[in-house]
Design a protein around this motif. Structure first.
Motif, PDB file in Angstrom:
ATOM      1  N   PHE A 133      26.774  71.975  45.668  1.00 28.55           N
ATOM      2  CA  PHE A 133      26.245  70.839  44.922  1.00 28.55           C
ATOM      3  C   PHE A 133      27.043  70.712  43.637  1.00 28.55           C
ATOM      4  O   PHE A 133      27.226  71.689  42.901  1.00 28.55           O
ATOM      5  CB  PHE A 133      24.767  71.021  44.588  1.00 28.55           C
ATOM      6  CG  PHE A 133      24.198  69.887  43.784  1.00 28.55           C
ATOM      7  CD1 PHE A 133      23.778  68.723  44.412  1.00 28.55           C
ATOM      8  CD2 PHE A 133      24.099  69.966  42.396  1.00 28.55           C
ATOM      9  CE1 PHE A 133      23.262  67.660  43.678  1.00 28.55           C
ATOM     10  CE2 PHE A 133      23.585  68.913  41.654  1.00 28.55           C
ATOM     11  CZ  PHE A 133      23.172  67.753  42.300  1.00 28.55           C
ATOM     12  N   THR A 139      31.398  67.743  48.154  1.00 30.50           N
ATOM     13  CA  THR A 139      30.187  68.313  47.572  1.00 30.50           C
ATOM     14  C   THR A 139      29.033  67.334  47.710  1.00 30.50           C
ATOM     15  O   THR A 139      29.227  66.135  47.860  1.00 30.50           O
ATOM     16  CB  THR A 139      30.377  68.626  46.073  1.00 30.50           C
ATOM     17  OG1 THR A 139      30.734  67.413  45.391  1.00 30.50           O
ATOM     18  CG2 THR A 139      31.449  69.680  45.855  1.00 30.50           C
ATOM     19  N   VAL A 140      27.820  67.876  47.661  1.00 28.16           N
ATOM     20  CA  VAL A 140      26.638  67.028  47.581  1.00 28.16           C
ATOM     21  C   VAL A 140      26.577  66.463  46.166  1.00 28.16           C
ATOM     22  O   VAL A 140      26.715  67.190  45.183  1.00 28.16           O
ATOM     23  CB  VAL A 140      25.368  67.832  47.890  1.00 28.16           C
ATOM     24  CG1 VAL A 140      24.125  66.960  47.678  1.00 28.16           C
ATOM     25  CG2 VAL A 140      25.404  68.352  49.326  1.00 28.16           C
ATOM     26  N   SER A 171      21.371  70.610  47.531  1.00 29.82           N
ATOM     27  CA  SER A 171      22.384  70.698  48.590  1.00 29.82           C
ATOM     28  C   SER A 171      21.746  70.563  49.961  1.00 29.82           C
ATOM     29  O   SER A 171      22.245  69.835  50.830  1.00 29.82           O
ATOM     30  CB  SER A 171      23.139  72.030  48.513  1.00 29.82           C
ATOM     31  OG  SER A 171      24.051  72.048  47.455  1.00 29.82           O
TER      32      SER A 171
END
Length: 360
Positions: free
Chosen positions: A272, A335-336, A204
């Motif tokens: 993440f 999100t990553v 992340s």
């Protein structure tokens, strides 16, 4: 989901054992998806008949017995579950036995390890008819359906909002706030070298901060953040809202954790996206049965059971979530999501740089 057995017992998370602890707090009754005690001790059994499907999975795999019964009723096949450590160990086991697998199918390899068994040639290509229901959106890039997405579990910073309310303090709003010594000293983070969520948060920071991610970790570490080996210690011992009622109101966990822990929330800018996959093992004794299992993992029966049983989000569209999830555990809108091949190419370098940044 790494001694692996002894360490796994001590640190029961390595991806989803944390979810088992969350299941205890929400009083969800689950049983290992297995048929008979022999399935729990069958790790060295490589045999499989046409009426039996052997599933290799991580130590955190838990679904209700009713799901196993539904699979048998639908297909006439018996499901045998063989657990094999955490996600990393599972990926290694599969990758080292291409063409001579210890089972028919594998579940629990996630996107941080997905390219390893694919590149090793350990998986059969299989395109399930159910892919179009939503699972296709999570396909491993540049692959040929060797792995099929089943669920997603977003790793994020969690905050004990009730603690901040009681203390009359303002909670952090972003992962960047942890460079402030006030918040750093309140945070329980996790070593990415010993924990899947820990690795996810490292990723992340790589994805969110770019070239500045090492400086971020230097600042957070120097400012007093606590870094422990795994989720169990961080959440259930150190977190103020955890079972141990610790002293840290900030912890690394999952976006779904607040569903089991009222009064907490996830910082959704820090997430993440982890995706878990199922696949057919090349050289399986029961390839046809393994394909039926892949289809079944995308069925409403399994997809509806995943949130309550394993505290993950289903990948199939329009799958209903348990009551309260929409309010307490919304799916992060952003999100990553780094490509698995990119993670594989850089994982060890990032870990070395992280250790240098935090002085380990």
């Amino acid at each position: 989901m790494t001694d692996q057995t002894a360490q796994s017992r001590r640190d029961r998370e390595r991806r989803g054992s944390g979810r088992r602890a969350l299941m205890r707090t929400s009083a969800v009754a689950v049983t290992v998806l297995a048929v008979g005690a022999s399935m729990l001790t069958a790790c060295g059994d490589d045999t499989s008949s046409s009426s039996e499907v052997t599933l290799l999975t991580h130590d955190s795999f838990d679904l209700p017995q009713s799901v196993s019964d539904a699979f048998t009723k639908e297909t006439g096949l018996t499901l045998k579950v063989v657990k094999n450590g955490d996600a990393g160990q599972l990926a290694s086991t599969v990758s080292l036995t291409p063409g001579s697998p210890k089972g028919d199918a594998v579940f629990g390899i996630d996107n941080t390890f997905a390219t390893r068994p694919i590149d090793a040639g350990a998986l059969e290509s299989y395109s399930s008819p159910a892919l179009a229901g939503g699972a296709d959106q999570y396909a491993v890039p540049e692959s040929h359906n060797e792995l099929t997405a089943v669920d997603r579990g977003d790793v994020c910073l969690n905050v004990d909002d009730e603690w901040y309310r009681r203390e009359g303090q303002t909670p952090p709003k972003s992962l960047r706030d942890l460079t402030d010594p006030t918040y750093a000293k309140q945070a329980a983070l996790i070593d990415p070298g010993t924990s899947s969520p820990g690795m996810a948060y490292l990723l992340s920071t790589v994805g969110v901060l770019g070239d500045n991610w090492q400086d971020y970790w230097r600042q957070v570490s120097a400012a007093g953040a606590t870094i422990v080996s795994g989720w169990e210690i961080a959440y259930n011992q150190l977190f103020t809202a955890g079972e141990g009622k610790g002293a840290k109101p900030i912890v690394l966990s999952y976006a779904s954790s607040p569903a089991a822990t009222p009064g907490t929330s996830a910082l959704l800018d820090s997430c993440f996206r982890q995706v878990e996959y199922v696949g057919v093992l090349k050289g399986a004794a029961n390839t046809a049965g393994a394909r039926k299992l892949v289809d079944f993992m995308l069925s409403p029966t399994v997809q509806k059971a995943l949130p309550s049983a394993m505290y993950v989000y289903p990948v199939q569209k329009d799958t209903p979530l348990p009551d309260g999830w929409a309010q307490r555990a919304p799916i992060p809108q952003s999100t990553v999501n780094l490509p698995p091949a990119y993670i594989a190419q850089n994982r060890e370098t990032w870990l070395q740089q992280w250790r240098s940044a935090v002085g380990r």
